[in-house]
Design an enzyme around this catalytic site. Structure first.
Site, short mmCIF file in Angstrom:
data_model
loop_
_atom_site.label_atom_id
_atom_site.label_comp_id
_atom_site.label_asym_id
_atom_site.label_seq_id
_atom_site.Cartn_x
_atom_site.Cartn_y
_atom_site.Cartn_z
N ASP A 15 0.87 -1.18 0.00
CA ASP A 15 0.00 0.00 0.00
C ASP A 15 0.90 1.23 0.00
O ASP A 15 2.10 1.14 0.29
CB ASP A 15 -0.92 0.01 1.23
N SER A 16 0.30 2.38 -0.28
CA SER A 16 1.06 3.62 -0.21
C SER A 16 1.40 3.97 1.24
O SER A 16 2.40 4.63 1.50
CB SER A 16 0.25 4.76 -0.83
N GLY A 48 -3.18 9.03 -3.94
CA GLY A 48 -4.53 9.37 -4.40
C GLY A 48 -4.66 10.73 -5.06
O GLY A 48 -5.66 11.01 -5.72
N CYS A 79 -4.20 -1.50 -2.01
CA CYS A 79 -4.39 -0.06 -2.22
C CYS A 79 -5.35 0.08 -3.39
O CYS A 79 -5.06 -0.40 -4.50
CB CYS A 79 -3.05 0.60 -2.53
N GLU A 157 -3.71 8.95 8.47
CA GLU A 157 -2.25 8.83 8.65
C GLU A 157 -1.79 9.63 9.88
O GLU A 157 -0.74 9.36 10.44
CB GLU A 157 -1.52 9.32 7.39
N CYS A 195 -11.12 2.75 -0.31
CA CYS A 195 -9.74 3.12 0.05
C CYS A 195 -9.40 2.31 1.29
O CYS A 195 -10.21 2.25 2.23
CB CYS A 195 -9.64 4.61 0.34
N HIS A 197 -7.54 2.87 3.64
CA HIS A 197 -7.43 3.64 4.89
C HIS A 197 -8.78 3.78 5.59
O HIS A 197 -8.83 4.01 6.80
CB HIS A 197 -6.89 5.04 4.60
#
Ligand code: DGL
Length: 295
Positions: A15-16, A48, A79, A157, A195, A197
């Site tokens: 993932d990023s 993104g 991701c 994040e 997403c 996240h």
């Protein structure tokens, strides 16, 4: 739940940032004997807000690291943004390795959940602009309305997963999306978290959607798809297809030590990754190795 009992494949998960740890968490439940290497490309997050070309370059470099340096025999692109914009580029870069993204499993889960056939999708800007979800939903007979929610990844994040600011931002995004759905005469009963996240915001998102709306997290669907694919390939292979020894494969050896079963890499902020990552993974994140994939 299917569990792999015959193979101990090396699976690379990427993932990023650390949102993909929600996918790794589900994979660990489905494939407890597998060896995992997780890479978070934290130095270049967010993906993104970037172009297809840049996302593809970053994603290919990350995939090549997992295959070349960590010996991954199977890749899960944890991701949505990289799955939507770079799946073909990744597969071309590592042609011998099966690559699974999260969009198709997410659309499958939406199809299974929706009765009205109308679904909402929240995702990053790049994922929404690609219309990967709309296409995957259309192919399954669903109508999808997509909305970019660019503020959510930075909030996650930052660890603000239950912060009042995040709650307010989510309410604004969801209210706008519901108004757009009314304007388009849709009758949505399902919301896809497009997403990796966003599952960390699930409580706040569920509080913002109308009662009864199903909230879909593609992590679980992706883990099920990976498990089916790996078990299917192991069963169909005339000879071992993964690098694990045959003794390990048939269960004569105990699982490898935890450090070799589960390895973590990040391109920046390894301490933060370790600190905040445990909330995504649902267990403490052990040592995180710093890697440099270039600019
Ligand atoms: N977790 C990524 C996804 O699923 C998005 C994070 C980013 O923008 O880099 O789309």
């Amino acid at each position: 739940m299917t569990q792999s009992t015959v193979a101990a494949p090396a699976i690379g998960v990427f993932d990023s940032g650390f949102g993909g740890l929600t996918v790794l968490r589900a994979l660990l439940a489905h494939l407890p004997r597998a060896r995992f290497a997780f890479l978070g490309d934290t130095a270049r997050l967010p993906y993104g807000s970037k172009s297809r070309r840049t996302i593809a370059r970053y994603a290919v470099e990350s995939a090549q690291f997992l295959v070349g340096e960590e010996g991954a025999e199977f890749l899960v692109i944890a991701c949505n943004t990289a799955s939507a914009l770079a799946l073909d580029a990744i597969q071309t870069a590592v042609p011998a390795i099966p690559v699974l993204g999260v969009i198709e499993p997410g659309a499958d889960a939406a199809q299974a959940a929706s009765q009205s056939g109308d679904v909402l999708v929240i995702a990053t800007d790049a994922t929404v602009q690609s219309h990967a979800y709309a296409a995957a939903c259309r192919a399954r007979g669903l109508r999808a309305l997509e909305k970019a929610c660019p503020l959510l990844v930075p909030l996650v994040e930052e660890g603000w997963t239950s912060h009042p600011v995040t709650e307010q931002v989510i309410r604004i995004y969801i209210d706008e999306l519901l108004a757009d759905a009314r304007g388009a005469s849709l009758n949505p009963d399902t919301l896809v978290l497009g997403c990796t996240h966003y599952p960390l915001l699930r409580t706040l998102i569920e509080a913002a959607v109308p009662p009864g709306m199903r909230v879909i997290d593609s992590a679980e669907a992706a883990a099920q798809a990976a498990s089916r694919l790996i078990d299917g390939r192991a069963a169909a292979a005339p000879q071992p297809i993964f690098a694990a020894s045959s003794a390990e494969r048939i269960g004569l050896l105990p699982n490898p030590a935890p450090e070799t079963c589960l390895r973590f890499f990040a391109t920046d902020s390894v301490d933060k990754f370790q600190r905040l990552g445990s909330a995504f993974l649902g267990r403490p994140v052990p040592r995180v190795h710093l890697v440099d994939l270039g600019g």
